[in-house]
Design an enzyme around this catalytic site. Structure first.
Site, mmCIF file in Angstrom:
data_model
loop_
_atom_site.group_PDB
_atom_site.id
_atom_site.type_symbol
_atom_site.label_atom_id
_atom_site.label_comp_id
_atom_site.label_asym_id
_atom_site.label_seq_id
_atom_site.Cartn_x
_atom_site.Cartn_y
_atom_site.Cartn_z
ATOM 1 C CB SER A 155 -0.919 0.006 1.230
ATOM 2 O OG SER A 155 -1.602 1.241 1.334
ATOM 3 C CE1 TYR A 194 -14.611 -8.828 -11.900
ATOM 4 C CE2 TYR A 194 -16.428 -7.728 -13.028
ATOM 5 C CZ TYR A 194 -15.613 -7.871 -11.911
ATOM 6 O OH TYR A 194 -15.803 -7.073 -10.812
ATOM 7 C CE LYS A 238 -15.531 -9.738 -8.453
ATOM 8 N NZ LYS A 238 -15.037 -9.554 -7.062
ATOM 9 C CB VAL A 287 -14.158 5.715 -5.414
ATOM 10 C CG1 VAL A 287 -13.612 7.133 -5.228
ATOM 11 C CG2 VAL A 287 -13.350 4.687 -4.645
#
Length: 316
Positions: free
Chosen positions: A34, A130, A134, A197
């Site tokens: 990170s 994808y 999922k 976000v």
């Protein structure tokens, strides 16, 4: 303590900032260090269960954001290694460490292309690996939930997520519109559901406080904009005039197939493909049948989120 698997990425970093501001203890588990929170980071790879078992000691809640999600991942098996086997490993490690709370970010891709606004009760028709992976991962988590009466599982299916400092497909779309040389394929009347976000991060934090049980949420910031309206929101935020070049859908799709062929011949990946053209021109409208019934309120309006993003990226 919370563990954010895949927390070094776009959503994870914003979520970690929110948790930090509220003095909530967390650690980030990721293959990549990170950049924002190096002291809270620990190496972890969801495809390697031994790293999960050790990293999840003394953890109360798992938030799994890790995913293989790009359109052109190769080999295709990576979708299933990360998204499905990764889910199996997370659940095994949770059982070993007696963790009873998991928040999993799935995707509206499990519904595939939709003809109408789709809620959590929509039918599953994933059209790519994808979405298929999922959906398989959701089944893995469902089985984990059923294995113990005290487990809590929250599955969140976000629509496409955008925001500052992300370099995904939405950034590329915003950049093209902001450049004044945007190629509008089709009529532009197709509506697109989106999620800012900061809002999805706030919602993840919100659901961490829910009681024991199983929950499934679509996450969408309303209202849905058509591509024409989205263009106006972006150009207005930048103080520019719209200069769209319009191309009929069949010509745009033909161009996408040409790039597909060129990609196969050269082995190179291109920003244009038939899948991306179809996704661009499709109506992708989703809703949540349950969030409106809760007391959750998104902190930022969709139009303001778009404005913040494009100003941050293109007014430097």
């Amino acid at each position: 303590m919370l563990a954010i698997i895949g927390g070094s990425g776009f959503i994870g970093t914003v979520l970690a900032k929110k948790l930090k501001e509220e003095n909530i203890n967390f650690k980030i588990l990721d293959k990549n260090k990170s950049q924002e929170f190096p002291d809270e980071w620990e190496y972890c790879d969801v495809t390697k269960i031994e790293t999960l078992i050790s990293a999840l000691k003394n953890i109360d809640t798992i938030i799994n954001l890790a995913a293989e999600h790009k359109d052109n991942v190769s080999p295709i098996s990576l979708y299933y290694d990360v998204n499905v086997v990764g889910a199996e490993n997370v659940c095994k490690a949770a059982k070993i460490n007696s963790i009873e709370n998991i928040i999993f970010t799935s995707s509206v891709a499990v519904y595939g292309f939709v003809e109408k606004e789709t809620g959590e009760d929509g039918e599953y028709h994933p059209f790519n690996h994808y979405g298929k992976s999922k959906l398989e991962a959701e089944h893995v988590y469902d089985a984990w939930f059923s294995s113990h009466s005290d487990n809590k599982l929250v599955t969140i299916r976000p629509t496409v997520v955008f925001g500052e400092n992300n370099r995904g497909n939405v950034y590329n779309l915003f950049r093209q519109i902001a450049s004044g040389r945007f190629l509008m394929i089709g009529s532009g009347n197709n509506k697109k559901s989106m999620a800012y976000v900061e809002n999805i991060s706030a919602f993840i934090h919100y659901v961490s406080g829910l009681s024991v049980g199983k929950y499934v949420f679509n996450y969408v910031d309303k209202p849905d904009f058509t591509m024409n309206e989205l263009t106006s929101v972006i150009t207005n935020a930048l103080g520019k005039k719209e200069k769209n070049i319009r191309v009929p859908y069949f010509i745009g799709l033909f161009g996408g197939y040409c790039f597909d062929l060129l990609s196969k011949v050269t082995g190179r990946q291109f920003p244009v493909s038939s899948v991306r053209i179809r996704k661009f021109c499709a109506k992708t409208q989703f809703k949540s049948n349950f969030i409106d019934e809760s007391d959750f309120s998104a902190p930022v309006s969709l139009s303001e989120g778009i404005a913040r993003t494009v100003r941050n990226e293109f007014l430097k």
